[in-house]
Scaffold this motif. Sequence first.
Motif, PDB file in Angstrom:
ATOM      1  N   ARG A   1     -13.930   2.987   5.498  1.00 12.51           N
ATOM      2  CA  ARG A   1     -12.494   2.617   5.888  1.00 12.51           C
ATOM      3  C   ARG A   1     -12.166   2.909   7.137  1.00 12.51           C
ATOM      4  NH1 ARG A   1     -13.082   4.807   0.856  1.00 12.51           N
ATOM      5  NH2 ARG A   1     -12.135   3.773  -0.815  1.00 12.51           N
TER       6      ARG A   1
ATOM      7  N   HIS B   1       8.260  -6.657  11.035  1.00 14.50           N
ATOM      8  CA  HIS B   1       9.372  -6.206  10.508  1.00 14.50           C
ATOM      9  C   HIS B   1      10.420  -6.954  11.248  1.00 14.50           C
ATOM     10  CE1 HIS B   1       9.931  -3.618  13.784  1.00 14.50           C
ATOM     11  NE2 HIS B   1      11.076  -3.510  13.658  1.00 14.50           N
TER      12      HIS B   1
ATOM     13  N   HIS C   1      -8.319   0.869  -1.688  1.00 15.53           N
ATOM     14  CA  HIS C   1      -7.055   1.680  -1.729  1.00 15.53           C
ATOM     15  C   HIS C   1      -7.213   2.659  -2.782  1.00 15.53           C
ATOM     16  CE1 HIS C   1      -5.113  -1.615   0.620  1.00 15.53           C
ATOM     17  NE2 HIS C   1      -4.511  -0.621   1.351  1.00 15.53           N
ATOM     18  N   THR C   2      -7.823   2.295  -3.904  1.00 18.87           N
ATOM     19  CA  THR C   2      -7.877   3.043  -5.209  1.00 18.87           C
ATOM     20  C   THR C   2      -9.442   3.429  -5.379  1.00 18.87           C
ATOM     21  OG1 THR C   2      -7.629   1.642  -6.633  1.00 18.87           O
ATOM     22  CG2 THR C   2      -5.568   2.941  -6.027  1.00 18.87           C
ATOM     23  N   PRO C   3      -9.884   4.249  -4.709  1.00 21.89           N
ATOM     24  CA  PRO C   3     -11.464   4.302  -4.995  1.00 21.89           C
ATOM     25  C   PRO C   3     -11.744   5.173  -6.090  1.00 21.89           C
ATOM     26  CG  PRO C   3     -10.962   5.836  -3.094  1.00 21.89           C
ATOM     27  CD  PRO C   3      -9.792   5.190  -3.642  1.00 21.89           C
TER      28      PRO C   3
ATOM     29  N   LEU D   1       3.255  -2.642  18.235  1.00 20.78           N
ATOM     30  CA  LEU D   1       3.172  -1.020  17.835  1.00 20.78           C
ATOM     31  C   LEU D   1       3.570  -0.889  16.576  1.00 20.78           C
ATOM     32  CD1 LEU D   1       2.809   1.373  19.466  1.00 20.78           C
ATOM     33  CD2 LEU D   1       5.245   1.185  19.856  1.00 20.78           C
ATOM     34  N   GLU D   2       4.757  -1.576  16.102  1.00 20.48           N
ATOM     35  CA  GLU D   2       5.085  -1.233  14.763  1.00 20.48           C
ATOM     36  C   GLU D   2       4.561  -2.344  13.714  1.00 20.48           C
ATOM     37  OE1 GLU D   2       9.183  -0.262  14.681  1.00 20.48           O
ATOM     38  OE2 GLU D   2       9.398  -0.763  16.721  1.00 20.48           O
ATOM     39  N   LYS D   3       4.873  -2.244  12.506  1.00 20.88           N
ATOM     40  CA  LYS D   3       4.291  -3.174  11.622  1.00 20.88           C
ATOM     41  C   LYS D   3       5.121  -4.558  11.649  1.00 20.88           C
ATOM     42  CE  LYS D   3       6.564  -1.463   7.660  1.00 20.88           C
ATOM     43  NZ  LYS D   3       6.490  -0.457   6.533  1.00 20.88           N
TER      44      LYS D   3
ATOM     45  N   THR E   1      -4.643   2.089   8.104  1.00 18.44           N
ATOM     46  CA  THR E   1      -3.770   1.400   7.247  1.00 18.44           C
ATOM     47  C   THR E   1      -3.613  -0.235   7.869  1.00 18.44           C
ATOM     48  OG1 THR E   1      -2.422   3.228   7.474  1.00 18.44           O
ATOM     49  CG2 THR E   1      -1.221   0.894   6.746  1.00 18.44           C
TER      50      THR E   1
ATOM     51  N   LYS F   1      -5.782   4.499  13.339  1.00 12.91           N
ATOM     52  CA  LYS F   1      -4.868   4.507  12.417  1.00 12.91           C
ATOM     53  C   LYS F   1      -4.678   3.301  11.646  1.00 12.91           C
ATOM     54  CE  LYS F   1      -1.847   6.722  15.054  1.00 12.91           C
ATOM     55  NZ  LYS F   1      -0.798   7.077  15.476  1.00 12.91           N
ATOM     56  N   GLU F   2      -4.917   1.946  12.442  1.00 14.11           N
ATOM     57  CA  GLU F   2      -4.563   0.897  11.961  1.00 14.11           C
ATOM     58  C   GLU F   2      -5.732  -0.194  11.968  1.00 14.11           C
ATOM     59  OE1 GLU F   2      -0.153  -0.513  12.455  1.00 14.11           O
ATOM     60  OE2 GLU F   2      -0.695   0.752  14.254  1.00 14.11           O
TER      61      GLU F   2
ATOM     62  N   ASP G   1       0.095  -7.567  -2.540  1.00 19.24           N
ATOM     63  CA  ASP G   1       0.051  -6.680  -3.231  1.00 19.24           C
ATOM     64  C   ASP G   1      -0.150  -5.219  -2.713  1.00 19.24           C
ATOM     65  OD1 ASP G   1       0.194  -8.595  -4.830  1.00 19.24           O
ATOM     66  OD2 ASP G   1      -1.903  -8.484  -5.758  1.00 19.24           O
ATOM     67  N   TYR G   2      -0.556  -5.089  -1.582  1.00 14.72           N
ATOM     68  CA  TYR G   2      -0.545  -3.860  -0.947  1.00 14.72           C
ATOM     69  C   TYR G   2       0.261  -3.982   0.104  1.00 14.72           C
ATOM     70  CZ  TYR G   2      -4.529  -3.194  -3.761  1.00 14.72           C
ATOM     71  OH  TYR G   2      -5.338  -3.200  -5.074  1.00 14.72           O
ATOM     72  N   GLN G   3       1.154  -4.934   0.679  1.00 11.68           N
ATOM     73  CA  GLN G   3       2.180  -4.999   1.541  1.00 11.68           C
ATOM     74  C   GLN G   3       1.632  -5.143   2.846  1.00 11.68           C
ATOM     75  OE1 GLN G   3       4.145  -1.167   0.613  1.00 11.68           O
ATOM     76  NE2 GLN G   3       5.986  -2.215   0.083  1.00 11.68           N
TER      77      GLN G   3
END
Lengths: 684, 649
Positions: free
Chosen positions: A258, A432, A226-228, A428-430, A261, A161-162, A384-386
């Motif tokens: 791919r 923050h 991100h935007t294919p 575990l989390e992004k 995230t 997932k990541e 730009d993609y956080q």
Amino acid sequence: MAETEVSKKRKRPIVRLAVLLLSHSVLVSVICCTAGVFGLLLLPVLAKNTYISENALMPGSASSMLSNQEVSEANKLIKELNNLHSNPLGATTESHGIIAKYMSNLGAQVNNHKFHPQLNQFHPLHFFSGPDSGVMQENSTRSLYGINTVGIIRAPRGDGKEAIVLVTPYNAVKGGVRETLSLGIAYSVFSLLTRVTWLAKDIIWLVADSQYGEYAPVAAWLRDYHTPAFSNLDSLNTETCHVGNNNFESKISYGIRRSGTMAAALVLGVAYGNENEDTLGIYAEASNGQMPNLDLINIVHYLAVHRQGLRVKVEQFHWLLNSKWVKSLGEVFESLGKMVKTLNPDWKLGISAADYVEGAATLASSLYHQALGVPTGPHGAFRDYQVDAITLEFSLRISFDRLDRRNDFLLHGGRLIEGVIRSVNNLLEKFHQSFFLYLLTSPSKFVSVGVYMIAFALLVAPLPVVAASLYAKTLDLNPTSEKDKSATSNELGSVLQSWKWLNSVKTVFVVHFWGATVSLLPYFISQIPDSDPTTNFSVWILLSILSLEILRWILVSPSSHIYGLPQGEWAILKSATISSFFIGLGLMSVINFATAEIGALLMVPMALMAHPLKLDVRGQSLRSILRMICNLVLGVISFPPATFFVFKGVIEGFSGIKAGDFWNWVESLWAWNSATYLYIAARS
Amino acid sequence: MQIEASLWNASWATDGGRMQISLSYAPFEARYRGFDVARCSVDKSSDMNQCYASHYWWNEVKKFRVKEMELSFTQGRWRYEQWGGFDPLSSNNAKPPGVELWAVFDVPQSLVDVYWRNLTHTLSGLFCASINFLESSTTYSAPELTFKPSFGNLRYGTLPREAVCTENLTPWLKLLPCRDKAGLSALMDRPSIYRGFYHSQRLRLTSSESGSDEVDSGIGLEQTLTVVLQPSSWRTGKTYSVETNIQPSWSISSIFGRNIPGKCVIAKSSNVYLHLDNGLVGELKNLERENAKYVANTFESEGFQSNHAFKISVTPDKVFEEVDYLHGKSTSVIYGFSVEKYSDSQPFDLGLTWKIPVVWSCQQAPLHASRFLMGSGNERGAIAISLESTESSEGLPTSHIIDGRCELRVDIFQVVPWYIKVYFHTLQVFVDKQPRAMADVVDKIRVSPSKDKVSPGVMEMILKLPCGSKSAAFSLEFDKGFLHIDEYPPDANQGFDIPSALISFPSFNARMNFSEDEFLNNSPILSKFQETSPVLSYTEVLLIPLTTPDFSMPYNVITITCTVFALYFGSLLNVLRRRVDEEERILRSRAGRKAGWISQLLSRLSAKLRGRPQEQPTSSLPYSFISFRLVLKILLVASIAVTWQYYFG
């Protein structure tokens, strides 16, 4: 007058306080401005030590697994790439093949990513480029392309997932050990990570083809990730590329692979160092002054210093290091700190003068880079993609040609990257927990938003006070003058009187509009084919003057009775501009603090001092001449390019409206967005 | 016979903590009503063990009216590209990460949800997992078109984030006749299972309501543990160079760290099968042809067991060859080993030693499916499902020609949680990188839009792709929703999961055909392989970062609220207790008095600063409250504070 006194008496304390402030606006503004500047200078003293806020990171808690074996493997890759470069024919295409082969031998999934470098697309709302660029690439972009190589390790037991991204810019055309060393570090880590069992997030290794700059390939890859584009219209990655005769080449797909995230990204680079130690440079500023989470910098710093024995530095202004006044200021602060310490030993305010100078230089560069809004490296594309990202630039003491030295370097660099990845992998989390809004004063010290906002608030506090007092003054003043002048005080006149500020707001708006037009003009100018920077530049100046004249003719001239009422009108105009300026600064400080801070430093004194030149000339008193000189000096200072001095003269000579108009112009440019400001700076 | 009751205060038992048990009412009195004891009758002659065997508690299945049910716990993801996606093994046993549960109920539609809720709670307790979260209607869905033919009585739910560990495995093992103490299940050494790349424990229950069978009450239980293990010799770090990439040799003892000490006493049969898939067999045949030395057609007679490529340590009892009637391509081979003749003293330890490097690839599903997120930011995004053709699809039989057009049928089943607000009308379809109208490709579509906090969004599509198409892609846009503060999980900043989409290819059957039938009847797994089942594949789980509040906010909010309240009530009180006239009178009287000298000085100073002539000194200034006394007081307090700080601080 007596009536007003009575009404004032009735007012409540808070109103009385406001009235007090207004009546002493000059004193208040002087005190606040000084305090603001002083607070800014005090920031290096107030900086706190960084600490790792997220407990899950646990940097350095596991012993490093990277051994000499991986390093020797990495050396093989470096050697092969270097040999390749000795015969430059087709080095570019083959190097991709070699890197891809090494990656897939490790068991990673490999694909190539082909991109056309968007060379400085000049767009009015996208100013992330130099000024003189957007002209020539229109026809050539189809033939120019670069190839990124991407390898993905799927975490053996993770759910995918990541992902953590590792970026190494590599210029195959340029070649050289410097280019390949960062590949070596990344490869050693990558080869270790294919075997480890603790991986919970996928690892993406992007070898960015940096022959068209380091930022462009990373940005292009992220965009396609991100935007294919599904449709065939943009058939970039589908057209087959038959350049390599290597049969391995044909196996590698051009479709983007791919993973999940992105959790964090690390960009590796190697520079020739000329310092005494192995150092690690951290670059963190992304576009528009955004910063990655402080924890990411913290773990890199912690691992580099405490585990690998590297010296970490962040960018500094070197000229500040040697400047006398900073040094003496540092000494003052040092003695102050000592004095404070004698009062109470618990107050640890004092830092040594040398520390202060270092901190000030770092802080200044940190402010500067955040204010410019241009990312300091390829990591800016991730923001730009956080995605939190930083660039790590290793620089070595001696040349890289000695093998033992190089191995040592690869081992240390690799272990550092391994440690950082392992920490992020633990997450575990992004990110923050820690700060996003901060200024660095050294790699291990920071000023958080709560502290630096105080200095800024002090700096801009006088603006509303002055605006209000100016307005109040004109209100007090006007009725009397009106009584003298107009024979019949009809209702219409009084209504006009109370709505007078609208007129000045209109003027302000017109000037802002003009500023916006001027800042948009370069985009259209750059559309003109076959022109060189100088003509572009002169066209720009001409057009902007023209547009100013047109605007003045259309909008300002009907209200030309401004000239008739110099005293009251200019005060209202000034208060309107100051309040709009204050609103602009306040908004800007939320978007990009550093720009607002620097802007406030430049503009606030000018905004407060501004006074019509004509009146000053007429006034002939010492004070007015002094004020005029101040105005002129401030005007020049706040407008770095000397060319624009002429501009200013033009404005004032022609119209003689207000000196205020001029800074209005700068301010509107500046408020447009941070990149516009950059644009002015870059022009010089 | 005895009845036990226990009080549970765990979160699964108390409706997520909402219905807490108050122990202050103790002692409790329990009343039992309406017994329907699913008994286990023990004859004197037979063994007591029977009652401990698997079907004991499954008698409760009757209570839950489950017709068919499958529960799987999975860790890791099945790598369709490496491990294959076409054979029955992968399409039956590859499961999405976390927990997947589906059940078909034999009750009227209005009651299905109630029974589903009961079932989840029971399973949750039995398997020590948070399956009870599937109780909430936001987590399960009722597929009708694609998943399985059903008539509204199927429920499907997944928990992608459920971590699987030994506490889930132990109850699963308890259902086995000999647990993990004897027989094949002795292999299930926890560390070696959990060290692997992928493991999935699956439990499938079918109740045949034929009624005529008097034995076993028509309930079948099928337990499968799928493990992808890493041979211990795999890449121990000696060689990276893949030039001599010889496949790692393995044996059961080296992989599991244990042997098989014979069969479980109460087991009917226990067999080990070794499957060489058709890619490998094809490769081996090629090798045979190349090497003239091994001209003797060993393959025909004894399978590959003593060829030059590898060596199997134990002679197989049976060799099954898959029979491919459709085209004469290479087919897979299965070796069967019966462990009945082995014992503790002479354990069964199957091993395979490679002699030469052989590289082969597994048979792929006709299309490789991957799913990913598009866009960035916290506001909106898009889900894209991309299907890429694999090599195997080219040679596949074109048996699905419908109306003269060759079409490939693909079913997509996608559940999206309600906080991902998918706009189904934005569905875009691209075939071979060309945008297509939806009607051209989508044969049938069933959409049930999500309802906030009530139900998830479900999309089922039946696609008809042209046969030769190389790729297809679908994208759906969504807005990210906002959750209420108590709906965030404890690790809110991790993001939120979108469960796997299920892609199935009904026109392809993952089944094997074997020629020998007499043995197959005894072997459930082989007969399972022969069953016709569509090729399935699950996509990745997606992680979507949503806007997350700063959970340290409550502190800030409290601070702000206190300030606001203080200001509000302060001014309110001020207004209430003020007497306007009185104040005016006092002010006037004060104005009458002479102002202090400090205020006079200040006024003069300010007048200078403003550059205006000094006003009437008697028209007492508005800020005359800065009186001498006040300044003195402040100074006094400050000096006290400083001395206090200096001496005692």
